[in-house]
Scaffold this motif. Structure first.
Motif, PDB file in Angstrom:
ATOM      1  N   SER A 224      -9.307   4.158   7.948  1.00 49.26           N
ATOM      2  CA  SER A 224      -9.011   4.479   6.547  1.00 49.26           C
ATOM      3  C   SER A 224     -10.134   5.300   5.923  1.00 49.26           C
ATOM      4  CB  SER A 224      -8.802   3.186   5.746  1.00 49.26           C
ATOM      5  OG  SER A 224      -7.714   2.439   6.267  1.00 49.26           O
TER       6      SER A 224
ATOM      7  N   ALA B  18       0.593  -4.420   3.414  1.00 45.52           N
ATOM      8  CA  ALA B  18      -0.775  -4.089   3.797  1.00 45.52           C
ATOM      9  C   ALA B  18      -0.982  -4.185   5.308  1.00 45.52           C
ATOM     10  CB  ALA B  18      -1.746  -5.016   3.068  1.00 45.52           C
TER      11      ALA B  18
ATOM     12  N   VAL C 171       0.869  -1.184   0.000  1.00 47.75           N
ATOM     13  CA  VAL C 171       0.000   0.000   0.000  1.00 47.75           C
ATOM     14  C   VAL C 171       0.900   1.226   0.000  1.00 47.75           C
ATOM     15  CG1 VAL C 171      -1.779   1.291   1.224  1.00 47.75           C
ATOM     16  CG2 VAL C 171      -1.806  -1.213   1.263  1.00 47.75           C
TER      17      VAL C 171
ATOM     18  N   THR D 299      -4.603  -1.380   8.918  1.00 50.74           N
ATOM     19  CA  THR D 299      -5.623  -2.351   8.503  1.00 50.74           C
ATOM     20  C   THR D 299      -7.011  -2.010   9.024  1.00 50.74           C
ATOM     21  OG1 THR D 299      -5.127  -3.738  10.433  1.00 50.74           O
ATOM     22  CG2 THR D 299      -3.901  -4.197   8.408  1.00 50.74           C
TER      23      THR D 299
ATOM     24  N   LYS E 112      -6.870   0.387   0.310  1.00 51.84           N
ATOM     25  CA  LYS E 112      -7.224  -0.084   1.652  1.00 51.84           C
ATOM     26  C   LYS E 112      -8.665  -0.598   1.698  1.00 51.84           C
ATOM     27  CE  LYS E 112      -3.971   2.589   4.453  1.00 51.84           C
ATOM     28  NZ  LYS E 112      -3.807   3.551   5.567  1.00 51.84           N
TER      29      LYS E 112
END
Length: 403
Positions: A288, A278, A192, A283, A321
């Motif tokens: 996000s 990631a 990411v 996470t 994400k």
């Protein structure tokens, strides 16, 4: 041999009583529909019937447990289905937000819509089973697992697995904890990329491509920094390891650690970008989405290329994400479906086993009506004959023959 009157009466009554007892026993067996009325009638058969009966009772309990497990998994599947739809809708809105013709007001409207979807997702994550037990709270199922506070979402549950015994040698998880569902990514999720909030240039990163998964530094987290028209890629280790350096050429991929990243625009001196795995890039899908909402609400008009670059990078990061979170929910949903299929298979196997056990139990204890009725009629006829004979013999006396 002379037989006394007392002996005659005693023997005759004993024979009649014995036959009556046998006849009464057959009557009881016919009434109960079983071969033995007490374990003493057939100790071996009674022991076998008890074992088979226990097996059937245990199987019935497992069937009940599987029914409860199916209900719990069905409720979780419905919640995951809703979460999948919400995340898919968010991905659509992220793509829409990247439309260059949108104004700041348009993006603010999208931010409001995404914020509403975030609240819907939190509600789904706090779904219960209708009895006050929250699906994604782990062992702390009495309280909502996710709480919105301070502009963020906190997980208040734990990672306990609620297991249910659904067969002799099978325990199954009937719920997944919220952290595994909404704050995790699959192991196969890629890198990411994200831009530093302090960037002032117009550098925009592209997708990360894997070139060599066996490279020594593959799987590390990297920072790409720019200075004097050159880039330096270093790992985020302590101390950092330089993975690549060179002059920045727009559109030319930057290769490092078995991956490559294309960039456009012109990064300013001091600008930096993160390329992380990631699992280390953040996470928590709620966080996000919150970052995405904040990025969409920041004005772009009048900010020049740097503002456009910040928006594009924020949208690219959010898209990856949300995609990772979407894939994670789909994977868990697939796991739920597999567990439900396993329960169906165990139900079929249990039903077949019950048929066999019931047939065996019937052979052990069930009475054959035809044979029992035939025996009953034989005993009845024999008893009637015995009683008739006794009556005739009892009527014989010497004085009957004296004239």
């Amino acid at each position: 041999m002379r037989i006394s009157t007392q002996a005659f009466y005693g023997q005759s009554l004993y024979g009649i009583g014995s036959q009556q007892q046998q006849l009464f026993r057959i009557q009881q067996q016919l009434s109960a529909g079983t071969k033995f009325l007490t374990p003493a009638d057939d100790p071996v058969g009674a022991a076998r019937a008890l074992r088979v009966g226990d097996s059937l009772a245990q199987s019935a309990q497992y069937t009940t447990s599987r029914g409860r497990a199916t209900l719990a998994l069905s409720q979780e599947e419905e919640a995951l289905k809703s979460a999948t739809n919400i995340l898919q809708n968010m991905k659509t809105m992220v793509v829409q937000a990247g439309n260059g013709t949108l104004s700041d007001a348009d993006r603010a409207s999208l931010a409001t819509a995404i914020q509403s979807s975030l609240e819907q997702l939190v509600n789904v994550a706090n779904a219960d089973d209708g009895n006050g037990q929250f699906l994604f709270a782990g062992y702390k199922s009495a309280n909502p697992p996710f709480v919105m506070s301070g502009g963020g979402v906190q997980y208040m549950g734990d990672q306990g697995q609620r297991l249910m015994q659904i067969d002799v040698a099978r325990q199954m998880s009937v719920a997944d904890d919220g952290r595994s569902v909404f704050q995790s990514v699959q192991g196969g999720a890629g890198y990411v990329s994200s831009a530093s909030a302090a960037n002032t240039g117009s550098g925009v990163f592209g997708a990360v491509g894997v070139t060599d998964a066996t490279a020594p530094l593959y799987g590390k987290d990297f920072t790409i920094s720019f200075a004097g028209g050159n880039y330096t890629v270093s790992t985020n280790d302590t101390p950092p390891v330089v993975a690549a350096t060179g002059p920045y050429v727009e559109g030319t991929p930057i290769s490092f650690g078995g991956v490559q990243l294309s960039m456009s625009g012109t990064p300013a001196d001091g600008d930096s970008f993160q390329v992380a795995t990631a699992k280390n890039a953040g996470t928590d899908i709620f966080a996000s989405i919150g970052e995405l909402v904040s990025a969409l609400r920041q004005p772009v008009a009048g900010g020049g290329d740097a503002a456009q670059a910040r928006l594009k990078n924020a949208l690219a990061t959010a898209n990856v994400k949300i995609t990772n979170a979407h894939d994670n929910v789909l994977t868990i949903r697939s796991s739920v479906g597999s567990r439900m299929n396993e329960i169906d298979a165990l139900d079929e196997a249990g039903a077949s086993r019950d048929l066999i056990d019931k047939a065996y139990l019937s052979d052990i204890q069930d009475l054959d009506p035809a044979a029992a009725i035939s025996q009953f009629m034989q005993l009845k006829t024999s008893l009637e004959a015995t009683m008739g004979t006794f009556a005739q013999l009892n009527g014989i006396a010497l004085m009957n023959y004296v004239r």
